[in-house]
Each structure stands twice: as C-alpha cells, then as structure tokens.
Design an enzyme around this catalytic site. Structure first.
Site, PDB file in Angstrom:
ATOM      1  N   LYS A 196      39.768  51.568 -12.430  1.00 32.65           N
ATOM      2  CA  LYS A 196      39.667  51.141 -13.826  1.00 32.65           C
ATOM      3  C   LYS A 196      40.996  50.513 -14.223  1.00 32.65           C
ATOM      4  CE  LYS A 196      38.696  52.823 -18.507  1.00 32.65           C
ATOM      5  NZ  LYS A 196      38.351  54.006 -19.330  1.00 32.65           N
ATOM      6  N   LYS A 223      47.377  51.916 -22.453  1.00 36.91           N
ATOM      7  CA  LYS A 223      46.974  52.898 -21.442  1.00 36.91           C
ATOM      8  C   LYS A 223      47.468  52.530 -20.042  1.00 36.91           C
ATOM      9  CE  LYS A 223      42.999  54.267 -24.234  1.00 36.91           C
ATOM     10  NZ  LYS A 223      41.606  54.770 -24.268  1.00 36.91           N
ATOM     11  N   LYS A 254      35.960  48.688 -12.861  1.00 38.75           N
ATOM     12  CA  LYS A 254      35.847  48.297 -14.255  1.00 38.75           C
ATOM     13  C   LYS A 254      37.112  47.540 -14.658  1.00 38.75           C
ATOM     14  CE  LYS A 254      35.192  50.302 -18.890  1.00 38.75           C
ATOM     15  NZ  LYS A 254      35.080  51.533 -19.685  1.00 38.75           N
ATOM     16  N   SER A 280      32.533  45.536 -22.612  1.00 40.82           N
ATOM     17  CA  SER A 280      32.205  45.033 -23.945  1.00 40.82           C
ATOM     18  C   SER A 280      32.731  43.629 -24.196  1.00 40.82           C
ATOM     19  CB  SER A 280      32.763  45.991 -24.999  1.00 40.82           C
ATOM     20  OG  SER A 280      34.179  46.115 -24.875  1.00 40.82           O
ATOM     21  N   TYR A 319      25.636  46.185 -21.089  1.00 37.51           N
ATOM     22  CA  TYR A 319      24.980  46.122 -22.391  1.00 37.51           C
ATOM     23  C   TYR A 319      23.856  45.094 -22.398  1.00 37.51           C
ATOM     24  CZ  TYR A 319      29.277  48.583 -23.435  1.00 37.51           C
ATOM     25  OH  TYR A 319      30.315  49.483 -23.407  1.00 37.51           O
TER      26      TYR A 319
END
Length: 331
Positions: A196, A223, A254, A280, A319
């Site tokens: 990630k 992060k 990801k 997203s 999504y």
C-alpha cells in the site's frame, strides 16, 4: 512470415476477438467497497465519489441484496464513526456492539452467502486520523498491531469471513493470525494490504470516511512513515512475501493503475491470490471526466479494469463493480 502470417485475421470481427480474448472480466472478479454510518434511513451521496453512498444498516442490507442479484458475491466494509467515539487507541473499534460489528451481522442476516471482508485499521477511529497509535509525535508499531489483532478478533466474532488489515504496520499479519488462531477462528482469512503506497489518489476516500491525518504540528501530516514510497518497486515484493510468510491468504496492491508494474512483479513471485484496489481518486477522475463529456465512461472503465486484471489481479476492489455488473448483464 508476412504475408503468410497476418495478425489482423484474429482482429477481423467482434466474434473472433471475443473468441481469442486473453483477459475477461466477470462479476466474480469484484470486491465491492461499502461505507456504513449510524442512523436510520440514511443513504447520503458522497460528493467526491458520484454513485457512492453512506449507508445506514437497513440500507446496507438492501444494497447487498441488490449486489447479490447482480452476481456480485463479496463486499469490503468501512465504518464511519462519529467524532465523539474517536480517541488515540481505537477503543470504539473493539466495541462488540460497534458499527462495524453490527454491519457484519446485518450483511450476513440479509444475505448469508455474501462474503464479508472488513477494514482493519485505526484511522477511522483515531482522533489523529492515523492508522496507528500516536505517541510522542510518532505512530508506534507494536502497540498498534496488538489493537489491530483485537479488532480482527472482534470482526471474526461478528461473523466476518476475512479481515483486511490496511494499516501497513510491520508484523501485524503474524500478530493478527496468532490472535485469530488463539481464539479458535482458524477459518477466518486475512487479505493483507501488502503493498500500500503513500498515494495522493486517496483523497475522496478520506473525505468519505473522515480519516485524513489531522493538521497538528506535533504529529506527521501524512502517512509516509508507514505507507510505502511510490518510488520503490522491489520493496513491494519484500513486503508481500513477508505478509505471506506471516499468514496472509490474499495480498493486495493499492492503488491500481499507477502500480500495475508492481502487480506483475508480485504475480511473478508469489502463488497466492492478488487483489488490486482501484481507489477513490481513480474512480472520481473518470466520473468527473465522463460528466464533462471528455471520456466515454463505460469504455474507459472497462479498459482500466481489463488492464488491472491483465497485469495479474485475481480480485479487483472497485467502486465501479456495480456499474460493471449492470453493463455485463446487458451484453
């Protein structure tokens, strides 16, 4: 040798192209992310993610029934909790009657065969918006992993089929696996976010879940101390292999499109299922461009998803899943 060999013969009609297609998308490829909130009768649009909603539990049940009828068989749950339930240790994440735990039960009651995966990370429950506990301005690793393990057991008790640690703490897969084993949840799987990256594509998701790091000069503003540097390639293989050795059943890369080289690298190295999260920002960009009339929504959607699967993904968290299932049903 040309002209005896003419590659265009295999492209000359729709039928032959379908017959020799190397990569095929079906509804079985998808993991559907869903956002759950408290309340009743809630189905609120997420402005930065057109077509996505915050759902209260009864609307979550309606949604999973519709997904199942479309041929979609797995969901990934995210819980958006009120600010008053947030602290620095993710206390609410361990509540046996918490939103995530009730959401798992709601899905299983509505559609028992639906595969339920749960997000395991502290950022939705953290006053700081970080995926771990903050101490002295740093996100601490081992104490965070212990909470993530407790969180995973709580989700398993609620009926989750898989837990999906998305935090990128070192060693958390082993800690979670041992905790699940100790509590008798030997059949609860782990889908690890193994590679990630610290990506700028997560913006709409963090808005939807209210999980962005808070603006506080005493803690990291991003992060990057735990999510991976997007300049790195071989690190992803090392991270992924370690998670497999620690007990991960499925590994994830990801985001998606900017990291297809990483997907292929990992596919060439490991023999467990690989998931890719089409995040997203990727979703929102296409929705916005299509709304402007700049891109053909369905054509670009399918091209992107085929690319992800062609790179080596066995599972696509997207999504677009519902859009694709409806489109495939029309073919």
């Amino acid at each position: 040798m040309y002209p005896l060999i003419r590659n265009r013969r295999l492209r000359s009609s729709s039928s032959i192209r379908r017959l020799v297609s190397e990569t095929i998308i079906t509804a079985d490829d998808f993991l559907v992310p869903l956002f759950v909130v408290e309340g009743k009768g809630v189905k609120n649009k997420i402005p930065s993610m057109p077509g996505q909603y915050h759902l209260s539990l009864e609307n979550l049940q309606k949604e999973v029934k519709e997904l199942w009828n479309l041929g979609l068989c797995s969901v990934l749950l995210f819980a958006k909790v009120p600010d008053n339930l947030k602290d620095n240790k993710g206390t609410e994440a361990l509540n046996p009657d918490g939103l995530m735990q009730r959401a798992v039960k709601a899905v299983k009651n509505a559609c028992p065969e639906m595969l339920v995966m749960t997000d395991v990370a502290l950022d939705p429950f953290s006053v700081y918006g970080h995926d771990g506990i903050v101490e002295n301005g740093k996100i601490v690793n081992d104490a965070s992993s212990e909470v993530l393990a407790e969180m995973s057991v709580s989700h398993a008790e609620a009926g989750a089929d898989f837990v999906a640690p998305s935090d990128m703490m070192d060693g958390r897969i082993l800690t979670i696996r041992e905790a699940l084993e100790d509590e008798g949840y030997t059949n609860t799987g782990i889908m690890s976010y193994s590679a990630k990256y610290a990506s700028a594509f997560y913006g709409p998701f963090r808005d939807a879940l209210d999980s962005a790091p808070v603006d506080n000069k005493n803690i990291p503003k991003d992060k990057k101390t735990y999510q991976m540097d997007y300049a790195n390639r071989f690190e992803a293989i090392r991270e992924t292999q370690m998670d497999i050795d620690e007990g991960a059943d499925i590994v994830m890369v990801k985001p998606g499109l900017c990291y297809l080289d990483i997907v292929r690298e990992i596919k060439n190295e490991v023999d467990v299922p690989i998931a890719v999260y089409q995040v997203s920002g990727e979703y929102a960009m296409l929705k916005a461009a299509a709304e402007k009339g700049w891109l053909d929504h369905d054509a670009v959607m399918m091209e992107q998803l085929i690319a992800i699967k062609r790179a080596g993904a066995n599972i696509i968290a997207s999504y677009f899943a519902k859009d694709v299932a409806k489109l495939l049903g029309q073919l």
